[in-house]
Write an enzyme that holds these catalytic residues in place. Structure first.
Site, PDB file in Angstrom:
ATOM      1  N   CYS A  19      50.156 -58.780  38.843  1.00  0.00           N
ATOM      2  CA  CYS A  19      50.546 -57.451  39.059  1.00  0.00           C
ATOM      3  C   CYS A  19      51.916 -57.055  38.943  1.00  0.00           C
ATOM      4  O   CYS A  19      52.756 -57.740  40.110  1.00  0.00           O
ATOM      5  CB  CYS A  19      50.031 -56.973  40.464  1.00  0.00           C
ATOM      6  SG  CYS A  19      50.286 -55.182  40.524  1.00  0.00           S
TER       7      CYS A  19
ATOM      8  N   ASN B 213      43.831 -58.403  38.222  1.00  0.00           N
ATOM      9  CA  ASN B 213      42.666 -58.277  38.190  1.00  0.00           C
ATOM     10  C   ASN B 213      41.473 -58.941  38.887  1.00  0.00           C
ATOM     11  O   ASN B 213      41.806 -60.037  39.377  1.00  0.00           O
ATOM     12  CB  ASN B 213      41.966 -58.496  36.467  1.00  0.00           C
ATOM     13  CG  ASN B 213      42.861 -57.939  35.506  1.00  0.00           C
ATOM     14  OD1 ASN B 213      42.994 -56.539  35.491  1.00  0.00           O
ATOM     15  ND2 ASN B 213      43.750 -58.474  34.755  1.00  0.00           N
TER      16      ASN B 213
END
Length: 305
Positions: free
Chosen positions: A243, A252
């Site tokens: 991220c 994810n």
């Protein structure tokens, strides 16, 4: 809602080969990517996000997308998706044999301005040519709505802003729209607010949940989405993908964890969990680190006992 009221069948869209690998700094050879996609195809996925036709200057990891699309062993009936943000990308995706074109828009005005220097409305208008060409060639068109549950720059994102982007993408002719928790800040309560709002703008069977696990809430958010009747979910084998807005955080949600959840709920996915665990261990081994999937690592460890 009881477990009996949850959907009986869901579609899992595997995004590891594209969304998962794109932020890896070390170049991954095309043959490794091809082997990963082939393992995922064999595991039974109906939809695999396999490539991204963007400038290698911006996403160097995706420079081998044409080679990957040419090398994979395609299974009839499986959709191999490719991200194509402009006409140059679309032409390359079309030539490579993509079955589905993916575009994207942000629900946050601040995110749109910060990332692509234009308003949400302008960004979606830029996709009009791609959308029209996609439909003209008889391909599926999918769109992602990023920052639907929160933004790294403005914080809260109004429900009406999310609904407005969904409506704009619907009007471009999208077959499927992903409601994405780009920074992983959603909780089930937020999911129960956002999903009913977007269902008013787009058919529920074409809406998907794309959750990041930055704060460890992705599985809980998927369960909340199931309670709202959502039947499509995105996940990444081995939890691939960081991220970029939360240093050191996972991105994810891991496919193995999602499949373990669905299996436990008696919800059909058509995907072989053991085969996905193998694929996850394969790619994690190549990357020289442990898989981010708790279920995947637990199952792999159990096998070795």
């Amino acid at each position: 809602m009881t477990a009996q009221d949850l959907p009986r069948k869901v579609k899992i869209v595997e995004v590891g080969p594209r969304d998962g690998l794109q932020n890896e700094k070390e170049t991954i050879p095309a043959d490794i990517k091809i082997a990963l996609v082939d393992r995922l195809t064999a595991a039974g996925f109906a939809n695999i996000e396999a490539a991204s036709f963007v400038s290698p200057k911006w996403v160097p990891q995706m420079a081998t997308s044409t080679e990957v699309m040419a090398g994979i062993a395609r299974r009839p009936g499986v959709l191999y998706s490719a991200l194509a943000p402009n006409m140059k990308g679309f032409e390359a995706a079309l030539a490579a044999g993509a079955d589905e074109i993916v575009i994207f828009g942000a629900a946050s005005e601040a995110f749109s301005q910060k990332n692509i220097n234009c308003s949400i409305a302008e960004s979606i208008e830029r996709f009009r040519d791609v959308a029209e060409a996609t439909k003209r060639h008889g391909l599926r068109l999918r769109a992602a709505v990023s920052c639907a549950f929160g933004c790294p720059y403005q914080g809260e994102v109004p429900l009406d802003a999310v609904a407005d982007v969904v409506a704009r993408l619907r009007d471009l002719g999208c077959d499927e729209i992903d409601i994405a928790d780009t920074i992983g800040v959603a909780t089930p309560r937020k999911v129960h607010e956002v999903m009913p709002r977007v269902i008013r703008e787009f058919p529920i069977e074409g809406l998907s949940g794309h959750f990041h696990d930055t704060y460890g809430q992705a599985i809980a958010n998927i369960y909340a989405s199931l309670e709202e009747g959502i039947t499509i979910y995105h996940s990444s084998v081995a939890g691939l993908g960081g991220c970029p807005y939360a240093k050191g955080a996972t991105g994810n949600v891991a496919t193995e964890d999602v499949l373990y959840l669905m299996q436990g709920l008696g919800i059909e996915t058509g995907v072989d969990l053991d085969a996905v665990v193998d694929a996850g261990q394969f790619i994690a081994g190549h990357l020289g680190r442990k898989s981010n999937s708790r279920a995947g690592n637990a199952i792999a460890a159990k096998r070795q006992q």
